[in-house]
Design an enzyme around this catalytic site. Structure first.
Site, PDB file in Angstrom:
ATOM      1  N   GLU A   1       0.816  -1.302   0.183  1.00 41.38           N
ATOM      2  CA  GLU A   1       0.059  -0.035  -0.031  1.00 41.38           C
ATOM      3  C   GLU A   1       0.852   1.401  -0.258  1.00 41.38           C
ATOM      4  O   GLU A   1       1.979   1.222   0.892  1.00 41.38           O
ATOM      5  CB  GLU A   1      -0.874   0.062   1.116  1.00 41.38           C
TER       6      GLU A   1
ATOM      7  N   ARG B   1     -19.411  15.833  -1.058  1.00 37.88           N
ATOM      8  CA  ARG B   1     -19.864  14.757  -0.254  1.00 37.88           C
ATOM      9  C   ARG B   1     -19.657  15.125   1.262  1.00 37.88           C
ATOM     10  O   ARG B   1     -18.570  15.687   1.255  1.00 37.88           O
ATOM     11  CB  ARG B   1     -18.974  13.494  -0.561  1.00 37.88           C
TER      12      ARG B   1
ATOM     13  N   ARG C   1     -18.036   4.256   4.217  1.00 36.47           N
ATOM     14  CA  ARG C   1     -16.983   3.593   3.739  1.00 36.47           C
ATOM     15  C   ARG C   1     -15.782   3.174   4.402  1.00 36.47           C
ATOM     16  O   ARG C   1     -15.069   2.250   4.368  1.00 36.47           O
ATOM     17  CB  ARG C   1     -16.460   4.537   2.522  1.00 36.47           C
TER      18      ARG C   1
ATOM     19  N   ASP D   1     -11.168  -0.519  -9.139  1.00 37.77           N
ATOM     20  CA  ASP D   1     -11.188   0.607  -9.968  1.00 37.77           C
ATOM     21  C   ASP D   1      -9.834   1.011 -10.891  1.00 37.77           C
ATOM     22  O   ASP D   1     -10.008   1.656 -12.014  1.00 37.77           O
ATOM     23  CB  ASP D   1     -10.853   2.138  -9.015  1.00 37.77           C
TER      24      ASP D   1
ATOM     25  N   ALA E   1     -17.365  -0.338  -5.694  1.00 39.90           N
ATOM     26  CA  ALA E   1     -16.725  -1.002  -4.794  1.00 39.90           C
ATOM     27  C   ALA E   1     -17.423  -2.435  -4.772  1.00 39.90           C
ATOM     28  O   ALA E   1     -16.806  -3.591  -4.959  1.00 39.90           O
ATOM     29  CB  ALA E   1     -16.991  -0.497  -3.300  1.00 39.90           C
TER      30      ALA E   1
HETATM   31  C1  LIG Z   1     -18.744   9.715  -4.839  1.00 36.44           C
HETATM   32  C2  LIG Z   1     -18.646   8.417  -4.992  1.00 36.44           C
HETATM   33  C3  LIG Z   1     -19.682   7.573  -4.465  1.00 36.44           C
HETATM   34  C4  LIG Z   1     -19.625   6.189  -4.449  1.00 36.44           C
HETATM   35  N1  LIG Z   1     -20.505   5.369  -4.225  1.00 36.44           N
HETATM   36  C5  LIG Z   1     -20.322   4.037  -4.162  1.00 36.44           C
HETATM   37  C6  LIG Z   1     -21.520   3.217  -3.611  1.00 36.44           C
HETATM   38  O1  LIG Z   1     -22.424   3.406  -3.098  1.00 36.44           O
HETATM   39  N2  LIG Z   1     -21.232   1.675  -3.779  1.00 36.44           N
HETATM   40  C7  LIG Z   1     -20.275   1.268  -4.604  1.00 36.44           C
HETATM   41  O2  LIG Z   1     -20.305   0.161  -4.496  1.00 36.44           O
HETATM   42  N3  LIG Z   1     -19.259   1.922  -4.825  1.00 36.44           N
HETATM   43  C8  LIG Z   1     -19.092   3.329  -4.775  1.00 36.44           C
HETATM   44  N4  LIG Z   1     -18.165   4.285  -5.141  1.00 36.44           N
HETATM   45  C9  LIG Z   1     -16.903   3.626  -5.630  1.00 36.44           C
HETATM   46  C10 LIG Z   1     -16.143   3.066  -4.698  1.00 36.44           C
HETATM   47  O3  LIG Z   1     -15.888   3.858  -3.680  1.00 36.44           O
HETATM   48  C11 LIG Z   1     -15.049   2.476  -5.460  1.00 36.44           C
HETATM   49  O4  LIG Z   1     -15.231   1.633  -6.600  1.00 36.44           O
HETATM   50  C12 LIG Z   1     -13.954   1.677  -4.594  1.00 36.44           C
HETATM   51  O5  LIG Z   1     -13.498   2.349  -3.487  1.00 36.44           O
HETATM   52  C13 LIG Z   1     -12.719   1.170  -5.528  1.00 36.44           C
HETATM   53  O6  LIG Z   1     -12.015   0.236  -4.503  1.00 36.44           O
HETATM   54  P1  LIG Z   1     -10.548   0.071  -4.992  1.00 36.44           P
HETATM   55  O7  LIG Z   1     -10.125  -0.861  -4.208  1.00 36.44           O
HETATM   56  O8  LIG Z   1     -10.661  -0.708  -6.446  1.00 36.44           O
HETATM   57  O9  LIG Z   1      -9.568   1.147  -5.310  1.00 36.44           O
HETATM   58  P2  LIG Z   1      -9.484   2.428  -4.301  1.00 36.44           P
HETATM   59  O10 LIG Z   1     -10.291   2.381  -2.935  1.00 36.44           O
HETATM   60  O11 LIG Z   1      -8.986   3.653  -4.813  1.00 36.44           O
HETATM   61  O12 LIG Z   1      -8.025   1.765  -3.489  1.00 36.44           O
HETATM   62  C14 LIG Z   1      -6.757   1.874  -4.353  1.00 36.44           C
HETATM   63  C15 LIG Z   1      -5.788   1.685  -3.187  1.00 36.44           C
HETATM   64  O13 LIG Z   1      -4.312   1.330  -3.877  1.00 36.44           O
HETATM   65  C16 LIG Z   1      -3.345   2.392  -3.245  1.00 36.44           C
HETATM   66  N5  LIG Z   1      -2.557   2.746  -4.310  1.00 36.44           N
HETATM   67  C17 LIG Z   1      -2.829   3.606  -5.158  1.00 36.44           C
HETATM   68  N6  LIG Z   1      -1.527   3.769  -6.140  1.00 36.44           N
HETATM   69  C18 LIG Z   1      -0.894   2.806  -5.526  1.00 36.44           C
HETATM   70  C19 LIG Z   1       0.692   2.632  -5.831  1.00 36.44           C
HETATM   71  N7  LIG Z   1       1.225   3.104  -6.905  1.00 36.44           N
HETATM   72  N8  LIG Z   1       1.178   1.615  -5.041  1.00 36.44           N
HETATM   73  C20 LIG Z   1       0.837   0.992  -3.899  1.00 36.44           C
HETATM   74  N9  LIG Z   1      -0.592   1.584  -3.628  1.00 36.44           N
HETATM   75  C21 LIG Z   1      -1.241   2.373  -4.155  1.00 36.44           C
HETATM   76  C22 LIG Z   1      -4.266   3.762  -2.631  1.00 36.44           C
HETATM   77  O14 LIG Z   1      -3.518   4.389  -1.681  1.00 36.44           O
HETATM   78  C23 LIG Z   1      -5.666   3.051  -2.027  1.00 36.44           C
HETATM   79  O15 LIG Z   1      -5.356   2.421  -0.753  1.00 36.44           O
HETATM   80  C24 LIG Z   1     -18.244   5.621  -5.059  1.00 36.44           C
HETATM   81  C25 LIG Z   1     -17.124   6.476  -5.572  1.00 36.44           C
HETATM   82  C26 LIG Z   1     -17.569   7.850  -5.324  1.00 36.44           C
HETATM   83  C27 LIG Z   1     -16.238   8.692  -6.087  1.00 36.44           C
END
Ligand SMILES: Cc1cc2nc3c(=O)[nH]c(=O)nc-3n(C[C@H](O)[C@H](O)[C@H](O)COP(=O)(O)OP(=O)(O)OC[C@H]3O[C@@H](n4cnc5c(N)ncnc54)[C@H](O)[C@@H]3O)c2cc1C
Length: 439
Positions: A39, A211, A114, A329, A342
């Site tokens: 991370e 938000r 979240r 994402d 998510a």
């Molecule tokens: C306004 C808004 C509302 C939302 N509402 C919902 C909802 O109601 N329901 C739902 O399902 N989803 C919702 N989402 C979407 C959801 O929040 C995301 O899709 C989800 O958090 C993605 O998770 P992830 O683990 O793929 O990415 P992230 O949560 O972005 O996690 C990525 C991680 O990787 C780390 N990282 C980044 N680059 C590096 C690197 N180079 N090396 C090591 N670590 C790194 C970051 O620090 C982070 O901890 C919403 C999003 C937004 C913006």
């Protein structure tokens, strides 16, 4: 990470967000798969405070990870909900008009904070998983052969190795950047190379979101028995939308005010994409609107409000190259207008963990498993991506009547979610993997 069992597979997960931690929890159940999470941040408590929904379809998997009770404890919906769970209102006139209502069973299972959900996942990761903070991945090297491991390079100059690298590093993914830069470098076709490079940077979606989480005691103008405290709401009209839902057992209200400028869609917007804003500045946005949404936005005054410039990942043709794949994402960063990002990361983890822990998977055939993962998950995630995009366009459309918007919004949602369960997808993936092994 240390274990007494010789691992058959060493999996490195880049990114400890919701997707990365869900995958880590799921893989950690298999003793001969070792897992390391790298991370970028200094700790695993850096999730931005905001609400998110969890769908019914994700609950069997989350329950199998032992998370059901913890989720129930932070759910904003009453545990025995029998009434409406989500309403769409016409709200940009003095009188509120219900356009459509969603009842239990049709989608949302929980509304959660979240950061609290992320913390639940973090606490569930067993000690034998290697958790590494301050490790920002900058590049990787996958030689292509199975005789040498995938090498990870971090910003602090250190390196690590693994048999499989999963890029769960969010919308600005370094793994996606390295993967697509490599693909572009490998082709002689200049146009193809350009298209591959275009997949690297996130693009502006056309939507802005403010938000905040409003403590119940700040919303004294909303009656204690209002359905605001027991269900989700989407107040919309005039090309704006205010989405609210209760979290933390109704002690707080998650609020997202959305505006749109689709003339800027697919452009590159300057950073930072998340910035501080003043709640009181938002009140004029809803001038002329009905009382209830205006009172809610007034409750944002004096609170920490974040303005998000919502970025997405351009649709990708592939997530799995060699022994490296993408999840969440990083693979399909989408707009939140189906509340699905998510959940889709969790579905990626559902299918990928089933494949990687399958007893037939080895270091030498794992590329086939990653190919199947992409073949099964990519089309589903893209359907949801497209439905989310269309839903955002509808919310931002001030030319259609709200009745037309609602009818299409419902059609889009039903079309996207009328599909088999993630468990069906796992079944399909395992069958495809068997065929790939036999081929
Ligand atoms: C306004 C808004 C509302 C939302 N509402 C919902 C909802 O109601 N329901 C739902 O399902 N989803 C919702 N989402 C979407 C959801 O929040 C995301 O899709 C989800 O958090 C993605 O998770 P992830 O683990 O793929 O990415 P992230 O949560 O972005 O996690 C990525 C991680 O990787 C780390 N990282 C980044 N680059 C590096 C690197 N180079 N090396 C090591 N670590 C790194 C970051 O620090 C982070 O901890 C919403 C999003 C937004 C913006």
């Amino acid at each position: 990470m240390s274990t007494n069992v010789t691992p058959k597979l060493r999996v490195a997960i880049c990114g400890g967000g919701i997707g990365g931690l869900t995958l880590a929890c799921a893989l950690s159940r298999e003793k001969d798969v070792t897992v390391d999470v790298y991370e970028r941040a200094a700790n695993f408590n850096t999730e931005i405070g905001a609400g998110m929904s969890i769908r019914h379809r994700n609950m069997p998997f989350l329950s199998a990870l032992g998370l059901a009770e913890d989720i129930a404890a932070i759910n904003g919906l009453p545990n025995e909900t029998t009434g409406v769970v989500f309403s769409l209102y016409k709200a940009n006139k003095a009188e509120l008009k219900v356009i459509s209502e969603v009842r239990p069973g049709a989608g949302v299972s929980a509304f959660v904070h979240r950061a609290k959900f992320h913390n639940i996942l973090f606490r569930r990761v067993p000690q034998h998983v290697g958790m590494h903070c301050n490790k920002r991945l900058v590049s990787y090297l996958d030689s292509g052969g199975t005789d040498s491991p995938v090498r990870l390079n971090f910003a602090d100059g250190t390196t690590a190795t693994c048999d499989v690298l999963v890029g769960a590093d969010g919308v600005k993914s370094a793994v996606r950047a390295a993967m697509y830069a490599n693909l572009a470098g490998d082709t002689q076709d200049a146009r193809k190379a350009e298209k591959l490079r275009e997949a690297i940077p996130p693009r502006f979606s056309g939507a802005f979101v403010w938000r905040a989480i409003i403590p119940r005691e700040k919303l004294t103008q909303i009656p204690a028995d209002s359905s605001v405290w027991t269900s989700g709401k989407n107040y919309t009209g005039g090309g704006k939308a205010l989405v609210t839902f209760p979290i933390s057992q109704g002690h707080s209200l998650n609020v997202a005010l959305q505006t749109f400028d689709y003339s800027l869609e697919d452009t590159s917007q300057p950073q930072p994409w998340v910035s501080e804003a003043q709640g009181e500045d938002l009140v004029p946005f809803l001038d002329g609107w009905a009382d209830e949404p205006r009172k809610i936005v007034a409750g944002m005054s004096g609170l920490e409000v974040k303005k998000w410039v919502l970025n997405v990942v351009r649709p990708l043709d592939d997530w799995s190259i060699g022994r490296v794949t993408l999840l969440g994402d990083a693979a399909h960063g989408m707009v939140p207008f189906q509340g699905a990002g998510a959940g889709q990361a969790i579905e990626d983890a559902t299918v990928l963990s089933a494949l990687l822990t399958d007893r037939r998977v080895t270091c030498t055939n794992v590329q086939k498993a990653l190919r199947v993962y992409c073949d099964v998950r990519l089309p589903i995630a893209m359907d949801i991506y497209n439905a989310s995009h269309r839903s955002g366009q509808l919310m931002g459309d001030s030319s259609m009547s709200l009745e037309e918007i609602a009818a299409e919004y419902i059609k889009v949602g039903q079309g996207a979610w009328r599909r088999g369960s993630p468990e069906d997808d796992v079944q399909q993936a395992l069958e495809l993997f068997e065929k790939a092994l036999a081929a």
